[in-house]
Scaffold this motif. Sequence first.
Motif, PDB file in Angstrom:
ATOM      1  N   ILE A  45       0.993  -1.230  -0.128  1.00 44.43           N
ATOM      2  CA  ILE A  45      -0.073   0.145   0.082  1.00 44.43           C
ATOM      3  C   ILE A  45       0.840   1.086   0.022  1.00 44.43           C
ATOM      4  CG2 ILE A  45      -1.637   1.248   1.177  1.00 44.43           C
ATOM      5  CD1 ILE A  45      -2.755  -1.398   2.451  1.00 44.43           C
ATOM      6  N   VAL A  46       0.654   2.216  -0.778  1.00 46.14           N
ATOM      7  CA  VAL A  46       1.438   3.352  -0.843  1.00 46.14           C
ATOM      8  C   VAL A  46       0.357   4.635  -0.645  1.00 46.14           C
ATOM      9  CG1 VAL A  46       3.225   2.420  -2.669  1.00 46.14           C
ATOM     10  CG2 VAL A  46       1.185   3.467  -3.519  1.00 46.14           C
ATOM     11  N   ARG A  47       0.972   5.543  -0.213  1.00 51.45           N
ATOM     12  CA  ARG A  47      -0.152   6.540   0.238  1.00 51.45           C
ATOM     13  C   ARG A  47       0.599   8.128  -0.169  1.00 51.45           C
ATOM     14  NH1 ARG A  47      -0.231   3.837   5.695  1.00 51.45           N
ATOM     15  NH2 ARG A  47      -1.859   2.157   5.489  1.00 51.45           N
ATOM     16  N   VAL A  61       3.572   2.277   2.841  1.00 49.05           N
ATOM     17  CA  VAL A  61       4.444   3.307   2.777  1.00 49.05           C
ATOM     18  C   VAL A  61       3.769   4.587   2.503  1.00 49.05           C
ATOM     19  CG1 VAL A  61       6.769   3.991   2.033  1.00 49.05           C
ATOM     20  CG2 VAL A  61       5.990   1.585   1.955  1.00 49.05           C
ATOM     21  N   ASN A  62       4.218   5.635   3.269  1.00 44.86           N
ATOM     22  CA  ASN A  62       3.651   7.005   3.143  1.00 44.86           C
ATOM     23  C   ASN A  62       4.723   7.810   1.997  1.00 44.86           C
ATOM     24  OD1 ASN A  62       1.666   6.527   4.913  1.00 44.86           O
ATOM     25  ND2 ASN A  62       2.941   7.460   6.428  1.00 44.86           N
ATOM     26  N   LEU A  63       4.259   8.191   1.073  1.00 43.73           N
ATOM     27  CA  LEU A  63       4.757   8.869  -0.112  1.00 43.73           C
ATOM     28  C   LEU A  63       4.924  10.275   0.167  1.00 43.73           C
ATOM     29  CD1 LEU A  63       4.138   6.697  -3.126  1.00 43.73           C
ATOM     30  CD2 LEU A  63       5.972   6.207  -1.210  1.00 43.73           C
ATOM     31  N   VAL A  64       5.821  10.803   0.923  1.00 45.59           N
ATOM     32  CA  VAL A  64       5.713  12.158   1.272  1.00 45.59           C
ATOM     33  C   VAL A  64       6.969  12.935   1.129  1.00 45.59           C
ATOM     34  CG1 VAL A  64       3.521  11.839   2.885  1.00 45.59           C
ATOM     35  CG2 VAL A  64       6.010  11.697   4.017  1.00 45.59           C
ATOM     36  N   ILE A  73      -0.512  18.238   9.999  1.00 47.11           N
ATOM     37  CA  ILE A  73      -0.246  17.055   9.505  1.00 47.11           C
ATOM     38  C   ILE A  73       1.148  17.184   9.160  1.00 47.11           C
ATOM     39  CG2 ILE A  73      -0.320  15.300   7.573  1.00 47.11           C
ATOM     40  CD1 ILE A  73      -2.860  15.342   9.522  1.00 47.11           C
ATOM     41  N   LEU A  74       2.331  16.290   9.909  1.00 46.18           N
ATOM     42  CA  LEU A  74       3.559  15.995   9.138  1.00 46.18           C
ATOM     43  C   LEU A  74       3.882  14.584   9.442  1.00 46.18           C
ATOM     44  CD1 LEU A  74       6.003  17.380  11.927  1.00 46.18           C
ATOM     45  CD2 LEU A  74       3.497  17.778  12.335  1.00 46.18           C
ATOM     46  N   PHE A  75       4.959  14.171   8.862  1.00 49.09           N
ATOM     47  CA  PHE A  75       5.130  12.685   8.733  1.00 49.09           C
ATOM     48  C   PHE A  75       6.572  12.446   9.191  1.00 49.09           C
ATOM     49  CE2 PHE A  75       1.640  13.673   5.885  1.00 49.09           C
ATOM     50  CZ  PHE A  75       0.918  12.433   5.964  1.00 49.09           C
ATOM     51  N   LEU A 135      10.037   4.940   4.475  1.00 49.92           N
ATOM     52  CA  LEU A 135      10.251   5.319   2.868  1.00 49.92           C
ATOM     53  C   LEU A 135      11.800   5.453   2.768  1.00 49.92           C
ATOM     54  CD1 LEU A 135       9.872   6.462   0.208  1.00 49.92           C
ATOM     55  CD2 LEU A 135       9.289   8.715   1.233  1.00 49.92           C
ATOM     56  N   ARG A 136      12.470   6.127   3.498  1.00 53.01           N
ATOM     57  CA  ARG A 136      14.043   6.350   3.349  1.00 53.01           C
ATOM     58  C   ARG A 136      14.766   4.962   3.714  1.00 53.01           C
ATOM     59  NH1 ARG A 136      15.149  11.694   3.052  1.00 53.01           N
ATOM     60  NH2 ARG A 136      13.473  13.123   3.501  1.00 53.01           N
ATOM     61  N   ARG A 137      14.174   4.021   4.286  1.00 56.14           N
ATOM     62  CA  ARG A 137      14.719   2.512   4.458  1.00 56.14           C
ATOM     63  C   ARG A 137      14.684   1.747   3.273  1.00 56.14           C
ATOM     64  NH1 ARG A 137      12.125   0.873   8.845  1.00 56.14           N
ATOM     65  NH2 ARG A 137      10.568  -0.404   7.703  1.00 56.14           N
TER      66      ARG A 137
END
Length: 327
Positions: A151-153, A217-220, A272-274, A279-281
Amino acid sequence: MSALRVLFLGGAGMIGSAVAREAVQQGIDLAVVTRGEHRRALPPEVRGIRADVRDAAALDDALGDAEYDVVVNWVGFAPADVLPDVDRFAGRTGQYVFVSTCSVFGRPVPQLPITESSPRRHPVFGYARDKLASELALEDAHRERGLPLTIVRPMHTYDETTMIFPVSWTAIERMRRGEASVVHGDGTSLWTLTHSSDVARALVPLLGNDHAIGESVNLVSGDVLTWDQIHTALARAAGVRDPRLAHFSSESIGREIPGWAEVLQEDFRHSILFDTTKLRRLVPGYHPQVSFSEGARRIVAWHEADAARRAFDDDLSAAFDRLIRNG
């Protein structure tokens, strides 16, 4: 070594077309299923498949017995949109990627920054509620039937052709005239914006990545701004150094502009902050390359290039004036 074979279900919109360009640049063999002409230009290397993703018989006919290393569903908005894929692609793909949204996380978030394990809950905001229901249905399929799910967000993605809702070109023109633009709350709640090219840089390395199976994974990006800063960046890109901003509660704005009520009250009013550790891993070396200051300049330049892109909404401007006049 053969190229990674990837199938997009949908994906000719703003984010999908950016990911398609990045995928082709990385040597991926990409096919895209759409029912009509692509809304955005796709690279010539992309193979187009004409079918309605919602028409099961037509989609099965168009795909035949082809197998893909990765299938990405860009057009799943409710469980009914994604559950047929469980049977369709079982044993035919090594990874099924569902494009969800960071709006699935409960508001207000109990603890910041948001991680992939933060609570998900959205009983009111319809778009987020249905995306969350789709996530849960696919997670069941992963646990019970072995669907190789990722799942990507994305989170509030934009490019030069879009404005940053609720900021509009009407707001830009009002600020140029010295008139106030309406901002929800006191303008200090935090928000995260990500350029579509940065979403593409984050997503493409996840395709065919075995470590991403079973993960969300949050794509931010790390570009965290207040809503006042977002308005101000766009105003300055348009040549307005000190824009006038008028602040009103989300409820007040929603009463005057009903179409904005749900998204402001259930989503945008909250900070909202993440945390981007996961993601970086999974994508070592990932660094967003487009700051919002640069993004704002691109937005204004694209709109300035054609008068037809600079529509002024008289009804919206009048609603702003009523809010300001009535305090």
